[in-house]
Design a protein around this motif. Sequence first.
Motif, short mmCIF file in Angstrom:
data_model
loop_
_atom_site.label_atom_id
_atom_site.label_comp_id
_atom_site.label_asym_id
_atom_site.label_seq_id
_atom_site.Cartn_x
_atom_site.Cartn_y
_atom_site.Cartn_z
N TYR A 6 47.69 9.10 -9.21
CA TYR A 6 46.77 9.93 -8.80
C TYR A 6 45.40 9.21 -8.71
CZ TYR A 6 43.39 14.11 -8.57
OH TYR A 6 42.59 14.97 -8.01
N PRO A 7 44.78 9.11 -7.21
CA PRO A 7 43.54 8.38 -7.29
C PRO A 7 42.34 9.24 -7.62
CG PRO A 7 44.26 9.28 -5.12
CD PRO A 7 45.40 9.56 -6.17
N PHE A 8 41.29 8.47 -8.21
CA PHE A 8 40.20 9.22 -8.67
C PHE A 8 39.02 9.46 -7.45
CE2 PHE A 8 42.19 9.08 -12.54
CZ PHE A 8 41.59 10.02 -13.39
N GLU A 175 47.90 -3.12 -13.55
CA GLU A 175 47.80 -3.97 -14.69
C GLU A 175 46.80 -3.81 -15.74
OE1 GLU A 175 48.31 -7.91 -13.35
OE2 GLU A 175 50.60 -7.38 -12.80
N SER A 176 45.77 -3.02 -15.26
CA SER A 176 44.32 -2.79 -16.18
C SER A 176 44.46 -1.89 -17.19
CB SER A 176 42.96 -2.56 -15.22
OG SER A 176 43.23 -1.26 -14.71
N TYR A 198 37.24 6.35 -14.02
CA TYR A 198 38.50 5.62 -13.94
C TYR A 198 38.79 5.49 -12.35
CZ TYR A 198 39.45 6.13 -18.82
OH TYR A 198 39.06 6.26 -20.19
N GLN A 199 39.70 4.69 -12.02
CA GLN A 199 40.10 4.67 -10.55
C GLN A 199 41.17 5.40 -10.13
OE1 GLN A 199 38.13 2.97 -8.39
NE2 GLN A 199 36.49 2.22 -9.96
N MET A 200 42.40 5.07 -11.24
CA MET A 200 43.59 5.65 -10.99
C MET A 200 44.30 6.20 -12.25
SD MET A 200 46.84 3.70 -9.66
CE MET A 200 46.38 2.99 -8.43
N LEU A 201 45.14 7.10 -12.05
CA LEU A 201 45.68 7.80 -13.42
C LEU A 201 47.30 7.39 -12.83
CD1 LEU A 201 45.65 11.21 -14.91
CD2 LEU A 201 47.76 10.52 -13.84
N GLU A 245 54.12 9.41 -20.43
CA GLU A 245 53.26 8.56 -20.70
C GLU A 245 52.10 8.45 -19.73
OE1 GLU A 245 55.18 4.64 -20.63
OE2 GLU A 245 56.63 5.28 -22.28
N LEU A 246 50.92 8.30 -20.03
CA LEU A 246 49.65 8.21 -19.50
C LEU A 246 49.11 7.04 -19.51
CD1 LEU A 246 47.74 9.96 -17.86
CD2 LEU A 246 46.58 10.50 -20.18
N THR A 247 48.76 6.64 -18.15
CA THR A 247 47.64 5.32 -18.31
C THR A 247 46.46 5.62 -17.16
OG1 THR A 247 49.87 4.04 -18.30
CG2 THR A 247 47.87 2.90 -17.42
N LEU A 248 45.51 5.06 -17.93
CA LEU A 248 44.20 5.61 -17.15
C LEU A 248 43.65 3.95 -16.51
CD1 LEU A 248 42.59 8.14 -19.17
CD2 LEU A 248 43.34 8.30 -17.03
N CYS A 249 43.79 3.71 -15.28
CA CYS A 249 43.47 2.51 -14.86
C CYS A 249 41.91 2.26 -14.36
CB CYS A 249 44.15 2.08 -13.67
SG CYS A 249 46.09 2.28 -14.09
N ASN A 250 41.38 1.28 -14.60
CA ASN A 250 40.11 1.12 -14.22
C ASN A 250 39.92 -0.59 -14.14
OD1 ASN A 250 37.24 1.75 -13.41
ND2 ASN A 250 36.34 1.48 -15.47
N PHE A 251 39.14 -0.92 -12.89
CA PHE A 251 38.64 -2.33 -12.84
C PHE A 251 37.80 -2.83 -14.01
CE2 PHE A 251 39.78 -1.66 -8.31
CZ PHE A 251 41.09 -2.18 -8.28
#
Length: 251
Positions: A6-8, A175-176, A198-201, A245-251
């Motif tokens: 999901y894109p933020f 990978e972040s 965040y950028q992406m979930l 499983e939840l992953t919150l991604c951000n540069f």
Amino acid sequence: MIVYEYPFNERIRTLLRLEDLYQKFTFFLQQEHPLQHHVALSTIFDMLEVAGRADLKSDLLQELERQKQTLLGFRTNPNVQPERLDAVLSEVDQISSALVAAQGKTGQNVRDNEWLMSIRGRTIIPGGACEFDLPSYYAWQHRPAQQRFDDIAAWFAPLAPLFGAINLVLRLLRESGRSHAMIAQAGSYQQMLQGKVYQMLRLSLDESLGAIPEISANKYMLWVRFTSQDGDMKPKPSEADVPFELTLCNF
């Protein structure tokens, strides 16, 4: 496991759409039937529509430079493998150089090709690419599969640096993040984000559960509601606990 993303923001949404189109393009290009190559060519037209933003190339170059500076900061970290870090930095440099070398507006070579533009104009119309509408295209579809492959690959080639940058940026973004095991009580999960950007979930769950996540999020709160599908494919709210499983991604 099925992974839902999901894109933020609109920028990541655009990159994910282009990545999806690129995956479809590479699949159909590798096939041999004329109809499959028609889909590959039509997908190039779709790419041009999505990539029409004039600042997409500069956005990617800026992001790659930012990632490079961040990675350079890890050189003094004793927990980082120097060989792996150097390999990633080399990849960033190569892809950035290729993107800088790409001249002109994205897909300009396709736009300058009157024959391709005539096909693009007809494919917008349902059934508009029939042999009586485009006899020259119909004749091209009867050429040997390798020749059709070579033609489409050549038309796509100027776009390759852009998609190389998109794939790398999205890979670094994925990978972040760090995955955490969660449970949606009675099919619902909420998490306060407290204004952190965040950028992406990324959400992963067991395929056998038959659960489908409906995600909404902003910088303050994340909400996931799980549904299931009945025989007529109509979604209905899930009332069972759903592990994921939840992953919150951000540069």
